[in-house]
Design a protein around this motif. Structure first.
Motif, PDB file in Angstrom:
ATOM      1  N   PRO A  26       0.899  -1.299  -0.054  1.00 46.48           N
ATOM      2  CA  PRO A  26      -0.027   0.067   0.045  1.00 46.48           C
ATOM      3  C   PRO A  26       0.851   1.434   0.045  1.00 46.48           C
ATOM      4  N   ILE A  27       0.778   2.091  -0.887  1.00 47.29           N
ATOM      5  CA  ILE A  27       1.336   3.325  -1.000  1.00 47.29           C
ATOM      6  C   ILE A  27       1.117   4.127   0.139  1.00 47.29           C
ATOM      7  N   LYS A  28       0.046   4.096   1.099  1.00 44.35           N
ATOM      8  CA  LYS A  28      -0.368   4.865   2.127  1.00 44.35           C
ATOM      9  C   LYS A  28       0.831   4.546   3.255  1.00 44.35           C
ATOM     10  N   ARG A  29       1.230   3.356   3.394  1.00 45.37           N
ATOM     11  CA  ARG A  29       2.391   3.047   4.082  1.00 45.37           C
ATOM     12  C   ARG A  29       3.841   3.758   3.941  1.00 45.37           C
ATOM     13  N   ARG A  32       7.745   8.783   3.431  1.00 41.70           N
ATOM     14  CA  ARG A  32       8.379   9.606   2.969  1.00 41.70           C
ATOM     15  C   ARG A  32       7.550  10.307   1.643  1.00 41.70           C
ATOM     16  N   LEU A  33       6.932   9.462   0.969  1.00 39.73           N
ATOM     17  CA  LEU A  33       6.384   9.651  -0.225  1.00 39.73           C
ATOM     18  C   LEU A  33       4.973  10.303  -0.049  1.00 39.73           C
ATOM     19  N   GLY A  34       4.506  10.216   0.881  1.00 38.31           N
ATOM     20  CA  GLY A  34       3.059  10.513   1.295  1.00 38.31           C
ATOM     21  C   GLY A  34       2.963  12.004   0.965  1.00 38.31           C
ATOM     22  N   PRO A  35       3.827  12.920   1.577  1.00 32.27           N
ATOM     23  CA  PRO A  35       3.658  14.292   1.358  1.00 32.27           C
ATOM     24  C   PRO A  35       3.764  14.794  -0.027  1.00 32.27           C
ATOM     25  N   MET A  36       4.161  13.956  -0.987  1.00 35.66           N
ATOM     26  CA  MET A  36       4.288  14.465  -2.422  1.00 35.66           C
ATOM     27  C   MET A  36       3.087  14.077  -3.274  1.00 35.66           C
ATOM     28  N   LEU A  37       2.193  13.199  -2.750  1.00 38.91           N
ATOM     29  CA  LEU A  37       1.138  12.626  -3.323  1.00 38.91           C
ATOM     30  C   LEU A  37      -0.025  13.849  -2.940  1.00 38.91           C
ATOM     31  N   ALA A  38      -1.153  13.610  -4.087  1.00 37.99           N
ATOM     32  CA  ALA A  38      -2.156  14.442  -3.936  1.00 37.99           C
ATOM     33  C   ALA A  38      -3.151  14.009  -2.493  1.00 37.99           C
ATOM     34  N   PRO A  39      -3.615  15.259  -1.959  1.00 37.23           N
ATOM     35  CA  PRO A  39      -4.391  14.740  -0.788  1.00 37.23           C
ATOM     36  C   PRO A  39      -5.614  14.034  -0.901  1.00 37.23           C
ATOM     37  N   GLU A  40      -5.995  13.225  -0.170  1.00 34.62           N
ATOM     38  CA  GLU A  40      -7.440  12.722  -0.500  1.00 34.62           C
ATOM     39  C   GLU A  40      -8.540  13.584  -0.326  1.00 34.62           C
ATOM     40  N   VAL A  74       9.451  -2.004 -10.331  1.00 34.55           N
ATOM     41  CA  VAL A  74       8.300  -1.487  -9.292  1.00 34.55           C
ATOM     42  C   VAL A  74       7.144  -0.782 -10.471  1.00 34.55           C
ATOM     43  N   GLU A  75       5.946  -0.829 -10.317  1.00 33.19           N
ATOM     44  CA  GLU A  75       4.922  -0.521 -11.199  1.00 33.19           C
ATOM     45  C   GLU A  75       3.913   0.194 -10.138  1.00 33.19           C
ATOM     46  N   ALA A  76       3.419   1.337 -10.338  1.00 38.84           N
ATOM     47  CA  ALA A  76       2.304   2.045  -9.684  1.00 38.84           C
ATOM     48  C   ALA A  76       1.657   3.110 -10.464  1.00 38.84           C
ATOM     49  N   GLU A  77       0.700   3.785  -9.901  1.00 40.49           N
ATOM     50  CA  GLU A  77       0.258   4.898 -10.135  1.00 40.49           C
ATOM     51  C   GLU A  77      -0.024   5.988  -9.047  1.00 40.49           C
ATOM     52  N   LEU A  78       0.636   6.918  -9.250  1.00 40.13           N
ATOM     53  CA  LEU A  78       0.781   7.834  -8.163  1.00 40.13           C
ATOM     54  C   LEU A  78      -0.199   9.050  -8.292  1.00 40.13           C
ATOM     55  N   PRO A  79      -1.054   9.257  -7.457  1.00 36.76           N
ATOM     56  CA  PRO A  79      -1.858  10.433  -7.306  1.00 36.76           C
ATOM     57  C   PRO A  79      -1.149  11.791  -7.069  1.00 36.76           C
ATOM     58  N   LEU A  80      -1.026  12.622  -8.118  1.00 35.02           N
ATOM     59  CA  LEU A  80      -0.335  13.872  -7.892  1.00 35.02           C
ATOM     60  C   LEU A  80      -0.904  15.037  -8.465  1.00 35.02           C
ATOM     61  N   ILE A 130      13.039  -0.093  -0.083  1.00 33.56           N
ATOM     62  CA  ILE A 130      13.496   0.233  -1.385  1.00 33.56           C
ATOM     63  C   ILE A 130      12.486   0.328  -2.551  1.00 33.56           C
ATOM     64  N   VAL A 131      11.422  -0.100  -2.480  1.00 31.73           N
ATOM     65  CA  VAL A 131      10.189   0.172  -3.290  1.00 31.73           C
ATOM     66  C   VAL A 131       9.879   1.797  -3.259  1.00 31.73           C
ATOM     67  N   GLU A 132       9.855   2.207  -1.992  1.00 33.04           N
ATOM     68  CA  GLU A 132       9.488   3.572  -1.839  1.00 33.04           C
ATOM     69  C   GLU A 132      10.421   4.500  -2.320  1.00 33.04           C
ATOM     70  N   GLU A 133      11.827   4.188  -2.120  1.00 30.95           N
ATOM     71  CA  GLU A 133      13.021   5.054  -2.939  1.00 30.95           C
ATOM     72  C   GLU A 133      12.633   5.039  -4.244  1.00 30.95           C
ATOM     73  N   GLU A 134      12.329   3.863  -5.059  1.00 29.66           N
ATOM     74  CA  GLU A 134      12.271   3.995  -6.384  1.00 29.66           C
ATOM     75  C   GLU A 134      10.988   4.742  -6.720  1.00 29.66           C
ATOM     76  N   LEU A 135      10.085   4.830  -5.925  1.00 25.87           N
ATOM     77  CA  LEU A 135       8.854   5.693  -6.503  1.00 25.87           C
ATOM     78  C   LEU A 135       9.241   7.141  -6.059  1.00 25.87           C
ATOM     79  N   LEU A 136      10.196   7.550  -4.935  1.00 23.06           N
ATOM     80  CA  LEU A 136      10.416   8.772  -4.723  1.00 23.06           C
ATOM     81  C   LEU A 136      11.292   9.083  -5.967  1.00 23.06           C
ATOM     82  N   LEU A 137      11.995   8.316  -6.503  1.00 18.70           N
ATOM     83  CA  LEU A 137      12.999   8.763  -7.659  1.00 18.70           C
ATOM     84  C   LEU A 137      11.916   9.036  -8.847  1.00 18.70           C
TER      85      LEU A 137
END
Length: 187
Positions: A26-29, A32-40, A74-80, A130-137
């Protein structure tokens, strides 16, 4: 969340067994990535946002130099938030990286350029990290939705849209300055 993997891995044991761990997180876990994402936002889509996951695969092995390596997909769709339209959008992420495990920062000097170093303490590596680091990049410095229209603004009071058509802006704080400069040049 898929539980085909442990939270913490011993990279040496995983490389000895040529193990592959995969699943979803879950991305919500990812703190460090959380503050960069669109708010709910309270909407029908907000329930979907709460269930966003990142799929990953981490394959451990040794390379020819004896380094412990990890091939991470890593594959994801980040809400920005699009910085053009200020509307939320989904940034599709599909990354493959090659990582090399190190225990000390001085070891990163001997790692070939094709690898990114991953610092491991006490022979413990959290897959979430390491997954979170890839998403941050993968988060762009200036998020822009591919569907948003490009707008070219200028200080002369004329904006040019994506079709090339010009239109006069209704509010231009520099319009008065432009007139003053023209009057000064004429005198």
């Amino acid at each position: 969340m898929s539980r085909e993997f442990p939270d913490i891995v011993d990279p040496w044991k995983a490389a000895d067994g040529r193990r592959t761990f995969q699943g979803t997180m879950p991305i919500k876990r990812m703190q460090r990535l959380g503050p960069m994402l669109a708010p709910e936002i309270e909407s029908p889509e907000s329930a979907l946002l709460a269930r966003e996951n990142a799929a990953f695969s981490a394959r451990f092995a040794y390379d020819r130099q004896g380094l412990i390596t990890i091939r991470l997909d890593v594959e994801a769709e980040l809400p920005l938030i699009c910085q053009r339209s200020l509307e939320p959008y989904r940034e599709k992420v599909n990354r493959r990286s090659w990582l090399a495990v190190i225990e000390d920062l001085t070891e990163q000097e001997v790692i070939p350029d094709m690898y990114d170093p991953v610092l491991v303490e006490n022979r413990r590596l959290a897959l979430l990290d390491i997954v979170e680091e890839e998403l941050l990049l993968a988060v762009p410095q200036v998020p822009r939705s591919p569907e948003s229209d490009e707008v070219n603004l200028s200080t002369d009071g004329i904006a040019q849209g994506p079709s090339g058509a010009e239109r006069v802006l209704s509010h231009n704080p520099f319009a008065g300055l432009s007139r003053l400069l023209k009057e000064k040049d004429e005198n």
